[in-house]
Design an enzyme around this catalytic site. Sequence first.
Site, PDB file in Angstrom:
ATOM      1  N   LYS A 226       0.770  -1.259   0.122  1.00 41.19           N
ATOM      2  CA  LYS A 226       0.112   0.030   0.030  1.00 41.19           C
ATOM      3  C   LYS A 226       0.912   1.228   0.041  1.00 41.19           C
ATOM      4  O   LYS A 226       1.507   1.421   0.709  1.00 41.19           O
ATOM      5  CB  LYS A 226      -0.917  -0.133   1.170  1.00 41.19           C
ATOM      6  N   ASP A 231      -2.095  10.566   3.643  1.00 37.35           N
ATOM      7  CA  ASP A 231      -3.594  10.126   3.866  1.00 37.35           C
ATOM      8  C   ASP A 231      -4.274  11.286   4.837  1.00 37.35           C
ATOM      9  O   ASP A 231      -4.226  11.388   6.131  1.00 37.35           O
ATOM     10  CB  ASP A 231      -3.791   8.727   4.667  1.00 37.35           C
ATOM     11  N   LYS A 238      -9.512  13.543   8.556  1.00 40.99           N
ATOM     12  CA  LYS A 238      -8.978  13.144   9.867  1.00 40.99           C
ATOM     13  C   LYS A 238      -8.944  14.529  10.658  1.00 40.99           C
ATOM     14  O   LYS A 238      -8.699  15.597  10.278  1.00 40.99           O
ATOM     15  CB  LYS A 238      -7.730  12.398   9.703  1.00 40.99           C
ATOM     16  N   ASP A 308     -11.827   7.628   4.583  1.00 40.01           N
ATOM     17  CA  ASP A 308     -10.673   7.449   5.196  1.00 40.01           C
ATOM     18  C   ASP A 308     -10.290   5.897   4.978  1.00 40.01           C
ATOM     19  O   ASP A 308      -9.157   5.341   5.732  1.00 40.01           O
ATOM     20  CB  ASP A 308     -10.789   7.836   6.540  1.00 40.01           C
ATOM     21  N   ARG A 312      -7.516  -0.053   1.430  1.00 37.97           N
ATOM     22  CA  ARG A 312      -7.904  -1.421   0.918  1.00 37.97           C
ATOM     23  C   ARG A 312      -8.628  -1.016  -0.530  1.00 37.97           C
ATOM     24  O   ARG A 312      -8.665  -2.172  -1.339  1.00 37.97           O
ATOM     25  CB  ARG A 312      -9.341  -1.675   1.727  1.00 37.97           C
TER      26      ARG A 312
END
Length: 459
Positions: A226, A231, A238, A308, A312
């Site tokens: 990944k 992020d 966040k 968020d 995946r």
Amino acid sequence: MNLPTGFTASSADALPLHVVTRASLADWRAAQAPATGAWLDAHGFDGAPSTLLALPGSDGRVAAAVIGIGDPLDPYAYSHAPFALPAGDWRIAGEHDAATCAALRLGWGLGAYRFNRYRQPLRAPARLLVEGDEAIADFDQLAACVRVRDLVNTPTEHMGPDQLEQITCEIAERHGARIEVISGDDLLAHNFPAIHAVGRASHRAPRLIMLRWGDESHPHVAIVGKGVCFDTGGLDLKAADGMRNMKKDMGGAAHAIALAELVMARKLPLRITMLVPAVENAVGPDAFRPGEVIATRQGLSVEIDNTDAEGRVVLCDALTYACEHKPELILDFATLTGAARIALGPDLPALYSNDEAAASAWLDAGTLHRDPLWRMPLWRPYLRYLTSTIADMANGGPSKMAGSVTAALYLERFVPATQPWAHLDVYSWNDADRPGRPAGGEAQGLRAAFAMLQSRARG
């Protein structure tokens, strides 16, 4: 060869360093001069793990030192030494078996590490004398761990998708590997829509970095990492404290790159395909939104419950592509969930696998090489937490239950039941300084993965 930080190949002034455990202290002490025993008593030295005592000579200068350790085969048992010892050169005193020496050298190198791209450490570590070719095999594993730490520690401004691509290209050129990169809107043209959706809002184009190496006749292993270089959480933004260290969200990619590099450096008789979906999960006018339904390479539609839960989403396209090549084994590394840290803490990565042999081999290698991981269940009834009313599945749901398990179950939906696969949910980080584990990026499960591949390559 250029030795890593903390080592020297020659030194006329290297001082003896004695290594003891609580159990072996009495025998070692009996062979020393009475004055040394008095010095040990004066300082209360009992050989406890992570202790150290400098021993004076008759002129009052440091003449030797003794360190206390626990498990002799645990590299971290020795990692306090480089900065606990006075600066200078040291040599290991006494006889030790090869496995102990290998653990000692690796632990020394891990303990000597400091990330120095932007500032120099306040002092240099003590240096360990190594002679001949004895350490070469140890140093490439050390280099792999340092590679992970350096990649993760580098801020996103200097370690975005483009820099990950550049570093992978440099590694590929060094080892004669082939590189292919699909970026930007070409991801849509080549049917990688999920990777594109997550990364399209960033000013840095999303991409899939592919490295291929090895003889076609050798067993084929796919390594996926990944590569979310930062992020923000996307539109499900966040909080500040949760975003603070998100430069580390490409820790899975760092592990994949380091493992591929190590396999090539050792010239294992394997054929590897390394895949890194590299993106930034940014906020912008084109950011993917909660409630959207996105396409995936496999053909499953995915409703975005939470932006968020993006790791995946990028991984599912990469895993689908890996499966198309039918490798004998797929390994993926990902800083996927905070839930894994809540369940197992920061030092113990969570292992999921659909293949008993692969899971057992990785766990056994972790135990043998003191690079531990813990197997978690692919409890398929929890797929109910990924139910969508308008798409084939969702990338999350309202429940906070079993977050690490449900993330792994999401990935498993993109891996055929007949395809051996193992997923490691890694933290890739040390929250605070500990001996051998400076605050910042960390390699976890990497040495165990390499040992497992070594065994597989031997047949």
